[in-house]
Design a protein around this motif. Structure first.
Motif, mmCIF file in Angstrom:
data_model
loop_
_atom_site.group_PDB
_atom_site.id
_atom_site.type_symbol
_atom_site.label_atom_id
_atom_site.label_comp_id
_atom_site.label_asym_id
_atom_site.label_seq_id
_atom_site.Cartn_x
_atom_site.Cartn_y
_atom_site.Cartn_z
ATOM 1 N N ILE A 30 -68.505 2.057 -20.499
ATOM 2 C CA ILE A 30 -68.541 2.562 -21.969
ATOM 3 C C ILE A 30 -68.625 4.105 -21.931
ATOM 4 O O ILE A 30 -67.781 4.653 -23.088
ATOM 5 C CB ILE A 30 -70.034 1.846 -22.366
ATOM 6 N N LEU A 31 -69.105 4.860 -21.202
ATOM 7 C CA LEU A 31 -69.086 6.200 -21.195
ATOM 8 C C LEU A 31 -67.688 6.731 -20.963
ATOM 9 O O LEU A 31 -67.385 7.526 -21.819
ATOM 10 C CB LEU A 31 -70.155 6.840 -20.107
ATOM 11 N N ALA A 32 -67.078 6.050 -20.249
ATOM 12 C CA ALA A 32 -65.655 6.624 -19.769
ATOM 13 C C ALA A 32 -64.720 6.359 -21.315
ATOM 14 O O ALA A 32 -63.954 6.992 -21.431
ATOM 15 C CB ALA A 32 -65.035 5.730 -18.793
ATOM 16 N N VAL A 33 -65.003 5.130 -21.971
ATOM 17 C CA VAL A 33 -64.384 4.785 -23.115
ATOM 18 C C VAL A 33 -64.450 5.919 -24.185
ATOM 19 O O VAL A 33 -63.523 6.281 -24.924
ATOM 20 C CB VAL A 33 -64.692 3.548 -23.656
ATOM 21 N N PHE A 34 -65.793 6.197 -24.434
ATOM 22 C CA PHE A 34 -66.183 7.387 -25.393
ATOM 23 C C PHE A 34 -65.760 8.451 -24.988
ATOM 24 O O PHE A 34 -65.085 9.363 -25.978
ATOM 25 C CB PHE A 34 -67.598 7.259 -25.682
ATOM 26 N N ALA A 35 -65.749 8.840 -23.994
ATOM 27 C CA ALA A 35 -65.232 10.349 -23.391
ATOM 28 C C ALA A 35 -63.748 10.331 -23.545
ATOM 29 O O ALA A 35 -63.315 11.398 -24.041
ATOM 30 C CB ALA A 35 -65.591 10.623 -21.742
ATOM 31 N N THR A 36 -62.943 9.150 -23.412
ATOM 32 C CA THR A 36 -61.452 9.488 -23.446
ATOM 33 C C THR A 36 -61.072 9.661 -24.843
ATOM 34 O O THR A 36 -60.379 10.186 -25.288
ATOM 35 C CB THR A 36 -60.929 7.946 -22.737
ATOM 36 N N TRP A 37 -61.805 8.658 -25.660
ATOM 37 C CA TRP A 37 -61.522 8.628 -27.195
ATOM 38 C C TRP A 37 -61.800 10.435 -27.669
ATOM 39 O O TRP A 37 -61.282 10.539 -28.403
ATOM 40 C CB TRP A 37 -62.648 7.631 -27.949
ATOM 41 N N ARG A 38 -63.052 10.649 -27.248
ATOM 42 C CA ARG A 38 -63.066 11.985 -27.624
ATOM 43 C C ARG A 38 -62.352 13.336 -27.317
ATOM 44 O O ARG A 38 -61.942 14.099 -28.112
ATOM 45 C CB ARG A 38 -64.808 12.457 -27.147
ATOM 46 N N VAL A 39 -61.722 13.128 -26.053
ATOM 47 C CA VAL A 39 -60.941 14.048 -25.499
ATOM 48 C C VAL A 39 -59.493 13.897 -26.211
ATOM 49 O O VAL A 39 -58.803 14.825 -26.651
ATOM 50 C CB VAL A 39 -60.648 14.032 -23.891
ATOM 51 N N VAL A 40 -59.136 12.783 -26.601
ATOM 52 C CA VAL A 40 -58.076 12.550 -27.158
ATOM 53 C C VAL A 40 -57.980 12.964 -28.596
ATOM 54 O O VAL A 40 -56.999 13.439 -29.123
ATOM 55 C CB VAL A 40 -57.799 10.799 -27.140
ATOM 56 N N TYR A 41 -59.047 12.678 -29.242
ATOM 57 C CA TYR A 41 -59.299 13.049 -30.710
ATOM 58 C C TYR A 41 -59.327 14.549 -30.727
ATOM 59 O O TYR A 41 -58.552 15.043 -31.738
ATOM 60 C CB TYR A 41 -60.480 12.377 -31.346
#
Length: 73
Positions: free
Chosen positions: A7-18
């Motif tokens: 879950i942390l990796a999903v949110f981190a990935t989304w934030r970096v891409v955004y």
């Protein structure tokens, strides 16, 4: 515990891409990079070579794949 890391990796990935696609950051660092690559929010009529950096940065799904790769490893 692995689920929490996922879950942390999903949110981190989304934030970096955004951030790479939409935010400017202080000093408009990413805004200047997008301007140099001529990445616009809409289609500007130019032809894009497949596989170019401009093509990668303008596609949210493509960019999220490459950003997620280090998190997956």
């Amino acid at each position: 515990m692995i689920f929490l890391y996922f879950i942390l990796a999903v949110f981190a990935t989304w934030r970096v891409v955004y951030m790479l696609q939409n935010d400017a950051l202080p000093g408009n660092v990413l805004g200047k990079m997008r301007e140099r690559l001529r990445i616009l929010d809409h289609y500007d009529g130019d032809t894009i070579k497949p596989g170019s950096l401009r093509d990668l940065m303008s596609c949210f799904r493509c960019l999220s794949f490459w950003v997620a790769l280090p998190f997956a490893i």
